[in-house]
Motif scaffolding. Structure first.
Motif, PDB file in Angstrom:
ATOM      1  N   PHE A   1      44.224  25.202  67.652  1.00  0.00           N
ATOM      2  CA  PHE A   1      45.185  25.913  66.804  1.00  0.00           C
ATOM      3  C   PHE A   1      45.221  25.337  65.392  1.00  0.00           C
TER       4      PHE A   1
ATOM      5  N   ASP B   1      44.282  26.475  62.569  1.00  0.00           N
ATOM      6  CA  ASP B   1      44.674  27.359  61.462  1.00  0.00           C
ATOM      7  C   ASP B   1      46.082  27.909  61.624  1.00  0.00           C
ATOM      8  N   ALA B   2      46.753  27.553  62.719  1.00  0.00           N
ATOM      9  CA  ALA B   2      48.073  28.127  62.967  1.00  0.00           C
ATOM     10  C   ALA B   2      49.128  27.376  62.167  1.00  0.00           C
ATOM     11  N   PRO B   3      50.199  28.072  61.739  1.00  0.00           N
ATOM     12  CA  PRO B   3      51.250  27.416  60.970  1.00  0.00           C
ATOM     13  C   PRO B   3      52.030  26.388  61.787  1.00  0.00           C
TER      14      PRO B   3
END
Lengths: 561, 181
Positions: A452, A454-456
């Motif tokens: 994850f 690239d996840a915020p």
């Protein structure tokens, strides 16, 4: 005027058009296996976090191509070959309307190519399931529709051939068990393809803008009437292939015709309910509906598979005992022809399908247990156990018999063929096992990046999940090598294998000639099969234990109602 | 052989092996056990998915979710701008999925019951609560209502596990579970 030759191995009359159609369908199927398998390796290498081969756009594109290519095109082309083999060849008959059968083949091929073009144009990365309202390009659906129509026509050619054989009295009494299994597969195929048409035609019109709305829940219910039922075609065809290989290699006959045929009948009556397996955590469906459908009424189709799970090894054991391998409980199994790739494929397929694919399918299809598995990697883990380790390996096994019998060529590299089923079985078994392991840790399916990055928001992923994904990658490579060994060997055999004439057929027989040990054909009746009893008892124990372990897992998650 | 027609034309009258008959009986009974276990769990088990659901437009669902978030917002999640919402225990709470986020972040109390409403504003999404591993399918146009009781404190992630386009793997939400004050 139909042209026939007489098979030097079996004495059966072989219709040249039927033979040509079997060759064409099998070859195209194997080409799609090669392409789809390659995509599968790319998927596994991308999901191996340390390798992470493709970028996300390519990953989702290739994953779509992988699913469609192997689950539909490879398997259904090969099943068409099996249908023609089980009707025209086994019944000693001509094939009905060969021109129409060629038309069906052309439609299927055109559809398969059209869908692949749509996928590779990049705007149809919607996965095999293409859930609305996510939209693919119209040609994606159109290709699938053409393919399905072609397959449907092929089924009707099969049925018409049965009628011709019956009228021409090309066989006596009832159809062989293998043909009965193929009939089961074809009946389920008609239901499957009808479901596909009912949902894909409106979806195609929707993608063209003629229909404004498709309900996503309704789409899933009907789409899975195709998606899951098509796996039941595979199960029926694969069980028929198990019986066929056991018969051809060992002269095996079922313990009881009545029981084995009844088990196929259970498939016809109950397998279609399986659409519900995919709808256990959807909004709004009642528990009564889910329980009845997900269990195929009361596990009656599972009962069918469990019966075959006894009957197939039982038939092998009985045949071996007749040949004199009667010492102890397992001499028949130790002295089985493990070096014959058709036999080893059958047995590995049987064991892996039962233990990895079968048990997990029932457990995942339990109404409440599905909560802790739905859409995790457990799902592809399960169906790689059924479709890859089970069906694909069984089909590979019979190909080692089809090449000498229908293509009339010797296997090009027999030593490689000896090893191939073990390598492929090991790889496919590992893929299945490690994906399921990752799934129980919550790793989602169809997902590019379990870190994850690239996840915020961050997600804590257990270290074991990374290990599982790595092992999955390693075993995917093994399965890929096993697949490559199969494809090179089969292509080589077909192109440059030694021709099989009457002399070769006599010195190197492919089909068990019966001899004095096996007199006549019929059910084995009351023959004792203690080894099989031990095998199924082991299976049953594993099944019950693993079933309750999963209820335990479920009981630990957040209460919900 | 199974590739030939049965030699005995009256094959359905042939006797059966005892072991095969016993196996059929065991397999059939096991099927019944598994069938009734599902029903049993509805009475004895704590994990049963409700069938409560409504049709709803995405706009309306977004409106309700935003209203709840405005009312019970306690802080923002880091620098993401996503509100962390702490609705009172026992109430109706809302979360939607859209490309590509689960919104808002919820803060719940351990061992308290909530009615969680879930829907999607665009495509299908998979609500996958980790590490506890509860997985639900979320459809646009349908509002699913699940009564939840968190049984552990900590930070839980909501991962999307239904493929929803090229940003699918960035779609993450969060639920905090804290001890009741």
């Amino acid at each position: 005027m139909a042209i026939f030759r007489t098979c030097p191995d079996t004495g059966l009359k072989i219709h040249s058009q039927a033979e040509a159609l079997i060759k064409a369908n099998a070859v195209v199927g194997i080409v799609f296996l090669a392409i789809g398998g390659l995509f599968g390796i790319a998927v596994a290498l991308t999901r191996w976090p340390a390798v992470h081969l493709l970028d996300p756009e390519w990953f989702y594109l290739v994953l779509t191509a992988h699913g469609v290519g192997v689950l539909l095109f490879w398997i259904i082309f090969f099943e068409m070959a099996i249908l023609y083999f089980a009707s025209a060849i086994l019944l000693n008959s001509r094939l009905a309307v060969p021109k129409i059968a060629w038309g069906a083949f052309a439609l299927m091929l055109a559809g398969a190519i059209l869908t692949n073009i749509a996928i590779f144009q990049g705007d149809s990365s919607v996965m095999f399931t293409s859930y609305v309202p996510m939209k693919a390009s119209p040609n994606f659906y159109l290709g699938l529709i053409l393919f399905a129509v072609g397959a449907l026509i092929g089924c009707f050619v099969f049925f018409a051939t049965l009628v011709i054989a019956k009228n021409d009295k090309t066989y006596e009494g009832s159809v062989p068990l293998v043909t009965f299994g193929a009939i089961t597969a074809a009946i389920i195929a008609v239901f499957t393809i009808a479901s596909g048409a009912i949902i894909l035609i409106p979806t195609w019109l929707w993608s063209l803008g003629f229909i404004s709305y498709i309900d996503p829940l309704m789409y899933k219910i009907i789409w899975w009437g195709m998606g899951h039922s098509s796996q039941q075609i595979n199960v029926s065809a694969q069980v028929a292939v198990w019986y066929a290989i056991a018969a051809m290699v060992l002269g095996a006959k079922p313990l009881s015709e009545k029981v084995s045929r009844s088990a196929f009948l259970l498939y016809i009556l109950f397998l279609q309910l399986a659409s519900a397996h995919h709808l256990l955590v959807e909004p709004g469906l009642s528990s009564e509906w889910k329980i009845f459908n997900t269990s195929y009424a009361m596990y009656l189709a599972v009962l069918g598979s469990m019966i075959h799970g006894f009957s197939v090894p039982g038939a092998i054991e009985a045949a071996q005992r007749r040949r004199g391998f009667t010492r102890g409980v397992f001499e028949w199994l130790r002295k089985a022809p493990w070096g014959n790739p058709a036999f080893s494929s059958l047995f590995i397929s049987l064991v892996l399908f039962g233990f990895l694919g079968g048990i997990t399918g029932v457990i995942m299809g339990t109404e409440q247990i599905n909560l802790i598995m739905h859409n995790t990697l457990y799902v592809p883990g399960h169906f790689h156990g059924t479709v890859v380790a089970g069906t694909t390996l069984a089909f590979m096994g019979i190909t080692y018999l089809v090449v000498p019998l229908i293509f009339r060529r010797e296997i090009w590299m027999p030593r490689l063929a000896r090893w191939q089923p073990y390598l492929f079985g090991l790889g496919a078994g590992g893929i299945s096992l490690f994906m399921m392991g990752a799934g129980t840790l919550g790793v989602p399916r169809r997902h590019w990046d379990i870190t994850f990055s690239d996840a915020p928001l961050s997600v804590d992923v257990p270290g074991t999940a990374f290990l599982m994904m790595g092992l999955n990658g390693v075993f995917a490579i093994l399965a890929g090598l096993g697949g490559l060994a199969f494809i090179i060997n089969i292509v080589g055999s077909v192109l440059i294998g030694k021709r099989r004439d009457k002399t070769v057929a006599r010195t190197n027989p492919v089909v068990f000639d019966g001899g004095a040990a096996v007199a006549g054909y019929g059910a084995e009746g009351t023959m004792k099969v203690p080894g099989t009893v031990v095998l199924v008892a082991t299976f049953f124990t594993a099944f019950v234990l693993y079933y309750y372990v999963n209820w335990k897992f479920l009981s630990e998650v957040w209460p919900l109602s | 052989m199974a590739i030939h027609p049965p030699a005995d034309r009256l094959w359905w009258k042939e006797p059966l092996a005892t072991s095969e008959v016993i196996w059929i009986a065991v397999a059939f009974l096991w099927g019944l056990v598994m069938f009734f276990t599902m029903i049993y769990w509805h009475f004895a088990g704590e994990q049963n998915l409700s069938s409560e659901a409504y049709k709803i437009s995405p706009e309306k669902f977004a409106e309700r979710t935003e209203a709840m978030a405005a009312k019970y917002k306690v802080r923002e999640e880091g620098d993401t701008g996503v509100p962390v919402v702490r609705p009172p225990a026992g109430t109706d709470i809302y979360m939607f999925g859209r490309l590509w986020e689960w919104w808002p972040v919820l803060e719940l109390e351990k061992d308290k019951t909530y009615r969680l409403h879930l829907s999607s504003l665009d495509w299908q999404h998979g609500f996958s609560l980790q590490p506890t591993n509860i997985n639900l399918q979320i459809h646009p146009g349908y509002e699913m209502v699940v009564t939840l009781k968190p049984n552990k404190t900590g930070e839980f992630s909501v991962v999307c596990n239904e493929f929803c386009g090229v940003g699918h793997h960035t779609m993450v939400g969060r639920i905090y579970v804290v001890d009741a004050k």
